[in-house]
Design a protein around this motif. Structure first.
Motif, PDB file in Angstrom:
ATOM      1  N   ASP A  82      43.252  41.819  34.440  1.00 37.64           N
ATOM      2  CA  ASP A  82      42.772  41.762  35.825  1.00 37.64           C
ATOM      3  C   ASP A  82      41.253  41.717  35.867  1.00 37.64           C
ATOM      4  OD1 ASP A  82      45.131  41.686  37.328  1.00 37.64           O
ATOM      5  OD2 ASP A  82      45.350  43.866  37.275  1.00 37.64           O
ATOM      6  N   ASN A  83      40.616  42.559  35.068  1.00 31.73           N
ATOM      7  CA  ASN A  83      39.162  42.634  35.065  1.00 31.73           C
ATOM      8  C   ASN A  83      38.521  41.343  34.552  1.00 31.73           C
ATOM      9  OD1 ASN A  83      36.427  43.333  34.648  1.00 31.73           O
ATOM     10  ND2 ASN A  83      36.974  45.453  34.329  1.00 31.73           N
TER      11      ASN A  83
ATOM     12  N   PRO B 282      41.650  36.978  39.905  1.00 31.07           N
ATOM     13  CA  PRO B 282      40.850  36.347  40.955  1.00 31.07           C
ATOM     14  C   PRO B 282      39.806  37.274  41.564  1.00 31.07           C
ATOM     15  CG  PRO B 282      43.206  36.369  41.534  1.00 31.07           C
ATOM     16  CD  PRO B 282      43.075  36.967  40.181  1.00 31.07           C
ATOM     17  N   ASP B 283      40.042  38.599  41.504  1.00 28.93           N
ATOM     18  CA  ASP B 283      39.081  39.569  42.029  1.00 28.93           C
ATOM     19  C   ASP B 283      38.450  40.409  40.919  1.00 28.93           C
ATOM     20  OD1 ASP B 283      39.618  38.852  44.737  1.00 28.93           O
ATOM     21  OD2 ASP B 283      41.461  40.042  44.630  1.00 28.93           O
TER      22      ASP B 283
ATOM     23  N   ASN C 254      34.971  38.258  36.396  1.00 32.48           N
ATOM     24  CA  ASN C 254      35.272  36.899  36.842  1.00 32.48           C
ATOM     25  C   ASN C 254      34.597  36.725  38.210  1.00 32.48           C
ATOM     26  OD1 ASN C 254      36.323  34.392  37.396  1.00 32.48           O
ATOM     27  ND2 ASN C 254      38.425  35.085  37.686  1.00 32.48           N
TER      28      ASN C 254
ATOM     29  N   ALA D 204      47.428  34.214  38.873  1.00 33.52           N
ATOM     30  CA  ALA D 204      47.416  35.308  39.853  1.00 33.52           C
ATOM     31  C   ALA D 204      48.823  35.895  40.027  1.00 33.52           C
ATOM     32  CB  ALA D 204      46.860  34.822  41.183  1.00 33.52           C
TER      33      ALA D 204
ATOM     34  N   GLY E  48      35.627  34.161  40.649  1.00 36.41           N
ATOM     35  CA  GLY E  48      36.968  34.279  41.205  1.00 36.41           C
ATOM     36  C   GLY E  48      37.880  33.135  40.818  1.00 36.41           C
TER      37      GLY E  48
END
Length: 127
Positions: free
Chosen positions: A35-36, A40-41, A45, A55, A48
């Protein structure tokens, strides 16, 4: 490029730096790392950039409670990341500090895992 803290601010928050080399040690849960780095958030990254499939795979892997099914989702997520090829992982030893007198600009980190070689150079002035 300035002090390391200003570089981080320009990369993560102002989003004015196209590339930033930083150490990474991962996290206890693979979904936190993914995720990090590529979500997308994700903090690492800042643009995004993520495919819809990536996702969805990240969402599914976070919510899956069966360890074997989750492991398969994480493998599939990793394949999607590699197919998208937005990141180049670089491995280096935990400690790699040995310099000749003509290497200049290096400042030891406060913690052993925060090496910053930006601004390090070579001089022919040994005096």
């Amino acid at each position: 490029m300035g002090h390391p803290r200003r570089r981080r601010t320009r990369y993560y928050y102002q989003k004015t730096v196209p590339l930033y080399f930083t150490p990474w040690g991962g996290r206890a849960d693979p979904s936190i790392t993914l995720d990090n780095l590529v979500g997308p958030d994700g903090l690492n990254n800042p643009a995004g950039v993520a495919t819809e499939e990536l996702a969805q795979l990240l969402d599914k892997s976070r919510s899956e409670s069966d360890p074997e099914a989750r492991a398969e989702l994480l493998r599939e997520t990793s394949r999607e990341i590699m197919d998208d090829s937005r990141m180049i992982p670089i491995a280096s030893p935990a400690i790699a500090i040995a310099f000749r007198p003509y290497v200049v600009g290096y400042e030891p980190p406060l913690t052993a895992h925060r090496f910053d070689f930006l601004g390090v150079g070579v001089t022919d002035d040994l005096g």
